[in-house]
Write an enzyme that holds these catalytic residues in place. Structure first.
Site, PDB file in Angstrom:
ATOM      1  CG  LEU A 125     -47.025 -41.100 -68.407  1.00 54.69           C
ATOM      2  CD1 LEU A 125     -46.631 -41.845 -67.153  1.00 54.69           C
ATOM      3  CD2 LEU A 125     -45.873 -40.159 -68.803  1.00 54.69           C
ATOM      4  CB  ILE A 159     -50.766 -44.875 -76.285  1.00 53.67           C
ATOM      5  CG1 ILE A 159     -51.379 -44.637 -74.893  1.00 53.67           C
ATOM      6  CG2 ILE A 159     -49.369 -45.504 -76.175  1.00 53.67           C
ATOM      7  CD1 ILE A 159     -50.701 -43.576 -74.040  1.00 53.67           C
ATOM      8  CD  GLN A 341     -51.123 -14.206 -93.409  1.00 56.06           C
ATOM      9  OE1 GLN A 341     -51.755 -15.094 -92.872  1.00 56.06           O
ATOM     10  NE2 GLN A 341     -51.689 -13.171 -93.985  1.00 56.06           N
ATOM     11  CD  GLU A 368     -42.099 -37.353 -75.938  1.00 56.69           C
ATOM     12  OE1 GLU A 368     -41.058 -37.198 -75.277  1.00 56.69           O
ATOM     13  OE2 GLU A 368     -42.178 -38.085 -76.933  1.00 56.69           O
ATOM     14  CB  SER A 371     -45.971 -24.561 -73.465  1.00 58.67           C
ATOM     15  OG  SER A 371     -45.675 -24.945 -74.788  1.00 58.67           O
ATOM     16  CD  GLU A 372     -49.764 -24.305 -70.649  1.00 58.82           C
ATOM     17  OE1 GLU A 372     -49.524 -25.429 -71.136  1.00 58.82           O
ATOM     18  OE2 GLU A 372     -50.305 -23.404 -71.310  1.00 58.82           O
TER      19      GLU A 372
HETATM   20  C1  LIG Z   1     -51.166 -37.010 -80.766  1.00 65.50           C
HETATM   21  C2  LIG Z   1     -50.772 -37.313 -79.358  1.00 65.50           C
HETATM   22  C3  LIG Z   1     -49.831 -38.296 -79.080  1.00 65.50           C
HETATM   23  C4  LIG Z   1     -49.511 -38.613 -77.759  1.00 65.50           C
HETATM   24  N1  LIG Z   1     -48.665 -39.666 -77.487  1.00 65.50           N
HETATM   25  C5  LIG Z   1     -48.518 -40.081 -76.205  1.00 65.50           C
HETATM   26  C6  LIG Z   1     -47.788 -41.285 -75.899  1.00 65.50           C
HETATM   27  O1  LIG Z   1     -47.245 -41.950 -76.788  1.00 65.50           O
HETATM   28  N2  LIG Z   1     -47.733 -41.703 -74.601  1.00 65.50           N
HETATM   29  C7  LIG Z   1     -48.328 -41.010 -73.590  1.00 65.50           C
HETATM   30  O2  LIG Z   1     -48.252 -41.451 -72.442  1.00 65.50           O
HETATM   31  N3  LIG Z   1     -49.008 -39.861 -73.843  1.00 65.50           N
HETATM   32  C8  LIG Z   1     -49.107 -39.386 -75.117  1.00 65.50           C
HETATM   33  N4  LIG Z   1     -49.808 -38.235 -75.389  1.00 65.50           N
HETATM   34  C9  LIG Z   1     -50.408 -37.500 -74.274  1.00 65.50           C
HETATM   35  C10 LIG Z   1     -49.766 -36.143 -73.998  1.00 65.50           C
HETATM   36  O3  LIG Z   1     -48.477 -36.319 -73.471  1.00 65.50           O
HETATM   37  C11 LIG Z   1     -50.724 -35.384 -73.072  1.00 65.50           C
HETATM   38  O4  LIG Z   1     -51.852 -35.016 -73.851  1.00 65.50           O
HETATM   39  C12 LIG Z   1     -50.077 -34.170 -72.446  1.00 65.50           C
HETATM   40  O5  LIG Z   1     -49.064 -34.541 -71.557  1.00 65.50           O
HETATM   41  C13 LIG Z   1     -51.108 -33.310 -71.712  1.00 65.50           C
HETATM   42  O6  LIG Z   1     -51.917 -34.070 -70.871  1.00 65.50           O
HETATM   43  P1  LIG Z   1     -53.526 -33.903 -70.938  1.00 65.50           P
HETATM   44  O7  LIG Z   1     -53.890 -33.997 -72.374  1.00 65.50           O
HETATM   45  O8  LIG Z   1     -54.127 -34.836 -70.007  1.00 65.50           O
HETATM   46  O9  LIG Z   1     -53.782 -32.409 -70.476  1.00 65.50           O
HETATM   47  P2  LIG Z   1     -53.986 -31.938 -68.960  1.00 65.50           P
HETATM   48  O10 LIG Z   1     -52.915 -32.473 -68.101  1.00 65.50           O
HETATM   49  O11 LIG Z   1     -55.397 -32.216 -68.569  1.00 65.50           O
HETATM   50  O12 LIG Z   1     -53.803 -30.378 -69.100  1.00 65.50           O
HETATM   51  C14 LIG Z   1     -54.796 -29.510 -69.668  1.00 65.50           C
HETATM   52  C15 LIG Z   1     -54.236 -28.088 -69.680  1.00 65.50           C
HETATM   53  O13 LIG Z   1     -53.989 -27.658 -68.323  1.00 65.50           O
HETATM   54  C16 LIG Z   1     -52.648 -27.244 -68.193  1.00 65.50           C
HETATM   55  N5  LIG Z   1     -52.174 -27.554 -66.848  1.00 65.50           N
HETATM   56  C17 LIG Z   1     -52.245 -28.728 -66.182  1.00 65.50           C
HETATM   57  N6  LIG Z   1     -51.694 -28.630 -64.960  1.00 65.50           N
HETATM   58  C18 LIG Z   1     -51.249 -27.342 -64.867  1.00 65.50           C
HETATM   59  C19 LIG Z   1     -50.565 -26.599 -63.842  1.00 65.50           C
HETATM   60  N7  LIG Z   1     -50.217 -27.164 -62.679  1.00 65.50           N
HETATM   61  N8  LIG Z   1     -50.277 -25.312 -64.072  1.00 65.50           N
HETATM   62  C20 LIG Z   1     -50.606 -24.724 -65.255  1.00 65.50           C
HETATM   63  N9  LIG Z   1     -51.236 -25.363 -66.255  1.00 65.50           N
HETATM   64  C21 LIG Z   1     -51.559 -26.657 -66.057  1.00 65.50           C
HETATM   65  C22 LIG Z   1     -51.892 -28.031 -69.256  1.00 65.50           C
HETATM   66  O14 LIG Z   1     -50.665 -27.406 -69.580  1.00 65.50           O
HETATM   67  C23 LIG Z   1     -52.893 -27.986 -70.403  1.00 65.50           C
HETATM   68  O15 LIG Z   1     -52.797 -26.755 -71.066  1.00 65.50           O
HETATM   69  C24 LIG Z   1     -50.107 -37.874 -76.708  1.00 65.50           C
HETATM   70  C25 LIG Z   1     -51.018 -36.855 -76.991  1.00 65.50           C
HETATM   71  C26 LIG Z   1     -51.372 -36.587 -78.282  1.00 65.50           C
HETATM   72  C27 LIG Z   1     -52.413 -35.528 -78.538  1.00 65.50           C
END
Ligand SMILES: Cc1cc2nc3c(=O)[nH]c(=O)nc-3n(C[C@H](O)[C@H](O)[C@H](O)COP(=O)(O)OP(=O)(O)OC[C@H]3O[C@@H](n4cnc5c(N)ncnc54)[C@H](O)[C@@H]3O)c2cc1C
Length: 386
Positions: A125, A159, A341, A368, A371-372
């Site tokens: 995704l 992913i 700790q 997944e 927290s936001e």
């Molecule tokens: C080890 C690992 C495994 C993963 N596995 C999968 C997987 O199997 N499949 C898959 O599809 N994805 C996977 N992910 C992706 C993961 O789900 C995303 O990293 C996550 O959803 C956050 O997306 P982003 O990293 O693009 O952060 P962004 O969406 O760019 O967000 C950056 C920051 O901005 C904040 N933010 C964004 N919009 C808002 C808002 N409107 N209001 C307040 N705060 C906001 C977010 O909370 C975050 O703190 C994985 C990630 C990791 C690190």
């Protein structure tokens, strides 16, 4: 409402607890240090039927449900989160979309091997341009009328389970058209591993979950049959929202396990380690820390079991799943920090499980749904628009 386990689930819990201590614990530290996927352990998990826990027996599953999956994830994560996330992603993201939205033919083609762990499934995704705003997908899929094939182009990142030797498929979300208002029509399409044009990058170097597989995926004119569409064309967005709602319960169970593992390790250490002529656990400062850690793990357990029981009863569970995910991931980070700790300098040494738990805890506040995002969902469920 009774959140205690039935005799069958208690038996499952004990079986997985024993497996985690006897098979996972002695070996996982080395895999983690080498950043290596633990095929041997995953094979054993497959033989135990863990990958088929919530699926019907007719497709090779164990005929259980999300509660059973949560119980297994919690016990695994009490010892190690890499194997737990391999199971969580394999079941909730890999197999569940096919079970929930697949045609009979797709279920028969994929579920039996996914249920035994012979192959792993992944769900793509997130894209480099953004994960939280999942509707902003840039990957495209165009139906070629001459060959009756989807032609997929784009990139997915982070992913889980997508590049192991036993990965069989990745379900990807892609824009397949435009709505009358210009918004994207997003669909989910099954891409078998090894399809020409589908490239899997080398594993990322990560802070934690080092024995779990996470990759970037590229799709360059990847062609799959039109029949690989999962569910209805244009319904992909609604489908993955459902998948993520359920997945949050599983991640909450996993986070609860990590939080409880921190209590287990801290209890042991507080009795063994002496300072100023007595066990450090004789100090109220340490006792109170461990008491708070236990309180948090217990409350997190109630929260994920409550969300799971609502799901099983066919009731709305979106808010409860988000609450459980938000709370359990927050307290998993708290407990990992406190357990480290309590271990003093040894807590910073990778040979101690709490060091691994500390490194593994942070991603729980991100994956997944951050927290936001959980707070946004809860606020929306409370009737706050925006
Ligand atoms: C080890 C690992 C495994 C993963 N596995 C999968 C997987 O199997 N499949 C898959 O599809 N994805 C996977 N992910 C992706 C993961 O789900 C995303 O990293 C996550 O959803 C956050 O997306 P982003 O990293 O693009 O952060 P962004 O969406 O760019 O967000 C950056 C920051 O901005 C904040 N933010 C964004 N919009 C808002 C808002 N409107 N209001 C307040 N705060 C906001 C977010 O909370 C975050 O703190 C994985 C990630 C990791 C690190």
């Amino acid at each position: 409402m009774d959140h205690r386990l039935s005799p069958e689930l208690e038996e499952l819990r004990r079986t997985v607890e024993e497996f985690a201590h006897e098979v996972v614990a002695p070996k996982i530290g080395d895999y983690y240090e080498r950043h290596e996927f633990p095929y041997e352990i995953v094979r054993e998990m497959g033989k135990m039927g863990l990958f088929g826990l919530p699926f019907p027996e007719e497709y090779g599953g164990m005929g259980g449900d999300y509660l059973a999956l949560g119980v297994a994830l919690e016990e695994l994560a009490r010892v190690d989160s890499s194997v737990a996330i391999t199971l969580e992603a394999g079941v909730s993201l890999g197999a569940m979309p096919i079970h929930l939205f697949g045609t009979e033919e797709q279920k028969r083609a994929w579920l039996p091997r996914l249920c035994t762990g012979e192959i792993l499934g992944a769900f793509g995704l997130t894209e480099p341009g953004g994960g939280s705003d999942a509707g902003a997908t840039r990957t495209t899929a165009r139906l070629d009328p001459e060959t009756d094939e989807w032609v997929i182009n784009g990139t997915k990142c982070f992913i889980t389970n997508s590049g192991t030797d036993i990965t069989g498929l990745v379900t990807v979300t892609a824009v397949t058209g435009r709505k009358p208002d210009g918004g994207p029509r997003i669909s989910a399409i099954i891409v078998p591993s090894g399809t020409p044009g589908f490239t899997v990058a080398a594993p990322y170097s990560k802070v934690g979950w080092n024995a779990s597989d996470t990759r970037e995926l590229s799709f360059d004119d990847v062609r799959v049959p039109a029949a690989n569409l999962l569910g209805e064309e244009g319904r992909g967005y609604a489908q993955f929202l459902r998948i993520l709602d359920e997945g949050r319960i599983a991640i909450a169970a996993l986070a609860t396990g990590l939080a409880q593992g921190c209590v287990d390790e801290s209890l042991k250490y507080a009795k063994e380690r002496h300072a100023f002529g007595r066990p450090i656990g004789a100090n109220q400062a340490i006792q109170f820390k461990i008491a708070d850690m236990e309180m948090k793990a217990h409350t997190a357990r109630l929260a994920w079991r409550d969300a799971a029981s609502r799901l099983l009863a066919g009731e709305p569970f979106k808010k409860e799943a988000a609450l459980a995910k938000l709370y359990s991931s927050t307290i998993a980070v708290d407990n990992a920090r406190d357990a480290t700790q309590i271990h003093g300098g040894y807590g910073f040494m990778n040979e101690y499980p709490v060091a691994r738990m500390w490194r593994d805890s942070k991603i729980l506040e991100i994956g997944e749904g951050t927290s936001e995002v959980q707070r946004m969902l809860i606020a929306r469920e409370l009737g706050l628009a925006g």
